[in-house]
Design a protein around this motif. Structure first.
Motif, PDB file in Angstrom:
ATOM      1  N   SER A  15       9.426   0.790   5.291  1.00  0.00           N
ATOM      2  CA  SER A  15       8.951  -0.193   4.326  1.00  0.00           C
ATOM      3  C   SER A  15       9.561  -1.541   4.658  1.00  0.00           C
ATOM      4  N   ALA A  16       8.823  -2.567   4.373  1.00  0.00           N
ATOM      5  CA  ALA A  16       9.319  -3.922   4.574  1.00  0.00           C
ATOM      6  C   ALA A  16       9.018  -4.718   3.312  1.00  0.00           C
ATOM      7  N   VAL A  95      -3.588  -6.802  -0.720  1.00  0.00           N
ATOM      8  CA  VAL A  95      -3.646  -7.887   0.266  1.00  0.00           C
ATOM      9  C   VAL A  95      -2.958  -9.120  -0.286  1.00  0.00           C
ATOM     10  N   THR A  96      -2.431  -9.917   0.620  1.00  0.00           N
ATOM     11  CA  THR A  96      -1.743 -11.151   0.242  1.00  0.00           C
ATOM     12  C   THR A  96      -2.358 -12.329   0.990  1.00  0.00           C
ATOM     13  N   ALA A  97      -1.945 -13.512   0.626  1.00  0.00           N
ATOM     14  CA  ALA A  97      -2.274 -14.728   1.379  1.00  0.00           C
ATOM     15  C   ALA A  97      -0.960 -15.452   1.618  1.00  0.00           C
ATOM     16  N   PRO A  98      -0.596 -15.712   2.885  1.00  0.00           N
ATOM     17  CA  PRO A  98      -1.290 -15.363   4.105  1.00  0.00           C
ATOM     18  C   PRO A  98      -1.562 -13.854   4.147  1.00  0.00           C
ATOM     19  N   MET A  99      -2.558 -13.473   4.946  1.00  0.00           N
ATOM     20  CA  MET A  99      -3.083 -12.124   4.938  1.00  0.00           C
ATOM     21  C   MET A  99      -2.080 -11.098   5.465  1.00  0.00           C
ATOM     22  N   ARG A 100      -1.798 -10.149   4.605  1.00  0.00           N
ATOM     23  CA  ARG A 100      -1.020  -8.961   4.956  1.00  0.00           C
ATOM     24  C   ARG A 100      -1.657  -7.788   4.234  1.00  0.00           C
TER      25      ARG A 100
END
Length: 182
Positions: A15-16, A95-100
């Motif tokens: 995990s990060a 999902v996040t922004a920036p995209m992850r």
């Protein structure tokens, strides 16, 4: 009797911590999001890499499709023209922004276009963004994507039948009508 020399199988997950907030607190997108073209390009690139990953993990079973698609979508099970590796839980709370891409415990083999169909399904309340998902993933609406779309539609209609995701019931029923016409 001699003790076994083979160790039991173990699986470890790394995990990060991600500092970016998710795009939605709920898997279902219930507000407008404005994402730059670069975000969509990063998402498509990431999913292309995922789909090219070789694995024996399974996210979607043919047996599930054989049962659920006729029951919940009302069509014969479309043939899967290509099985690829999928994240298998691609929605707006992952999902996040920036995209992850977050939340990987369910990844594995699924019909081509499964991730795109999943994201599309969770976007049905936001027609502009749903159209953007379709633009980003041309497999949606194509013969190759029909199995994935029907599977995701069946999965979510099954959750509706259990009392979950009720806000999506109308749009999912419209989508299943569209799938029946194809």
């Amino acid at each position: 009797m001699r003790p076994s020399t083979t160790a039991p199988p173990y699986r470890a997950e790394l995990s990060a911590r991600v500092d970016q907030p998710v795009l939605s607190d709920d898997p279902i997108l219930q507000h407008h999001v404005q994402l730059p073209g670069s975000w969509w390009a990063d998402l498509t690139k990431a999913l292309e890499k995922v789909s090219a990953t070789v694995t024996d993990r399974v996210a979607v079973r043919q047996q599930y499709m054989d049962r659920a698609i006729p029951e919940f979508v009302g069509i014969p099970v479309p043939a899967v023209t290509c099985w690829t590796t999928a994240h298998a839980d691609l929605h707006w709370a992952n999902v996040t922004a920036p995209m992850r891409l977050l939340d990987w415990e369910g990844w594995g083999r699924a019909p081509e276009g499964f991730d795109a169909a999943t994201l599309y399904a969770y976007t049905l309340l936001q027609p502009d963004t749903a159209a953007r998902v379709r633009d980003a993933f041309p497999v949606l609406g194509s013969p190759a994507g029909l199995a994935a779309e029907a599977t995701v539609c069946a999965q979510l209609l099954q959750t509706v039948s259990r009392g979950d995701n009720l806000i999506l019931e109308g749009p999912l029923r419209e989508w299943s009508e569209e799938l029946r016409r194809r």
